[in-house]
Design a protein around this motif. Structure first.
Motif, short mmCIF file in Angstrom:
data_model
loop_
_atom_site.label_atom_id
_atom_site.label_comp_id
_atom_site.label_asym_id
_atom_site.label_seq_id
_atom_site.Cartn_x
_atom_site.Cartn_y
_atom_site.Cartn_z
N TYR A 85 0.84 -1.20 0.00
CA TYR A 85 0.00 0.00 0.00
C TYR A 85 0.87 1.25 0.00
N VAL A 86 0.27 2.36 -0.44
CA VAL A 86 0.91 3.68 -0.37
C VAL A 86 -0.07 4.60 0.35
N LEU A 87 0.32 5.04 1.54
CA LEU A 87 -0.53 5.91 2.35
C LEU A 87 -0.05 7.35 2.23
N HIS A 88 -0.98 8.27 2.04
CA HIS A 88 -0.67 9.69 1.85
C HIS A 88 -1.14 10.46 3.09
N SER A 89 -0.21 11.05 3.83
CA SER A 89 -0.59 11.81 5.02
C SER A 89 -0.24 13.29 4.83
N THR A 90 -1.02 14.16 5.45
CA THR A 90 -0.81 15.61 5.37
C THR A 90 -0.38 16.15 6.72
N PRO A 91 0.19 17.36 6.76
CA PRO A 91 0.59 17.95 8.06
C PRO A 91 -0.60 18.13 9.00
N GLU A 92 -1.82 18.21 8.45
CA GLU A 92 -3.00 18.38 9.30
C GLU A 92 -3.47 17.08 9.91
N GLY A 93 -2.80 15.98 9.57
CA GLY A 93 -3.15 14.69 10.16
C GLY A 93 -4.15 13.89 9.34
#
Length: 310
Positions: free
Chosen positions: A147-155
């Protein structure tokens, strides 16, 4: 006015046209921008003289779909939106046509539309799709999920890629996982959820590799899964997590069987001498660290050996 319109139209990368339709089903072009003619590799004069010059460019495999959609929106005027191929001197191009109707009292409808050459983006999309298909084929040959999970600084986080094997492991379809990344995490066993959340938050905050083993409730059965991923920070502050998920249920069951054989009597299932020694050692060590005492009580049962042998 037309020259000003042409000058304005020449500054944008899409073609502009105004198509006139009558209640009798006659089509004519009231206006065609130079960019529109350029996309179709013809002249404005040819387009205005015969609107069929545009339709004749449509790829044979896409003609029926275009004609059907065109007929539907003319019978019940509504916005027209079509993506398809055109064949220009043996070269296939992808174009996007969209227009909005402007009905008039005499039954005439003016369709003000845009034509965009989307060949580059479509080729990139097809290349990406082909790459994904190859990736899926490769991923299907290994016994772990990818899998490839995409996270942002906002959580916030989303799944950018899920292999079919991963969907099979967690008993959730690829489509559902891509639409809702939380669907997988909602299946974590309640007793293991807090540990997962804490480790996950720390990993995202500190951007360090994630490594966790825990239980999932999948279709009424308890499964042990191992998740590991590595962060790839992006320039915009987001992070891509390239991860693997492995079903280690069989391994955990084997470990538990070995533990049972090592520390429990196979007949009575009671703790054996090895487990007693292990617990005593832990108790003595804890007592030394904390300045506490431990007591060992030994109970002797009369005639226990004959009973046990029997």
């Amino acid at each position: 006015s037309k020259q000003m319109y042409d000058n304005l139209a020449a500054k944008i990368p899409v073609g502009i046209y105004i198509l006139r339709t009558t209640p009798e089903g006659i089509f004519t072009l009231d206006y065609a921008s130079p960019r529109f003619a350029e996309i179709l590799n013809t002249s404005v004069r040819n387009l205005l003289a015969d609107v069929r010059a545009m339709f004749q460019k449509i790829h044979p495999d896409d003609v029926d779909g275009f004609a059907q959609l065109n007929q539907d929106v003319i019978q019940q005027p509504r916005p027209f939106n079509w993506k398809g191929r055109v064949l220009i001197e043996g070269v296939v191009k992808w174009i996007h046509i969209e227009s909005s109707p402007e009905p008039h009292e005499d039954g005439v409808v003016l369709w003000q539309g845009l034509v965009t050459d989307i060949t580059d983006s479509k080729q990139a999309e097809l290349a990406l799709l082909k790459s994904k298909q190859m990736y899926d084929t490769l991923a299907a040959r290994i016994p772990v999920g990818i899998y490839v999970l995409h996270s942002t600084p906002e959580g916030k986080f989303t799944l950018d890629y899920v292999s079919p094997r991963m969907a099979e492991i967690v008993k959730i379809s690829v489509k559902e996982l891509l639409a809702d990344a939380q669907a997988m995490f909602r299946k974590i066993h309640p007793d293991d959820l807090d540990g997962f959340v804490k480790l996950n938050q720390d990993g995202i905050h500190l951007r360090r590799p994630f490594d966790w083993t825990g239980r999932f409730q999948l279709d009424g059965a308890i499964k042990w899964l191992h998740l590991e991923s590595s962060p790839e920070p992006q320039e915009d502050g987001d992070v891509l997590w390239h991860g693997l998920i492995t079903d280690i249920t069989a391994t955990r069951q084997l470990q538990e069987e070995v533990r049972q054989l090592a520390f429990y009597d196979p007949l009575t299932k009671l703790s054996n001498r090895r487990l007693l020694n292990d617990r005593l050692s832990q108790s003595i060590s804890a007592g030394k660290r904390n300045g506490l005492y431990s007591a060992l009580i030994f109970l002797d049962l009369d005639n226990f050996k004959p009973l046990n042998d029997a």
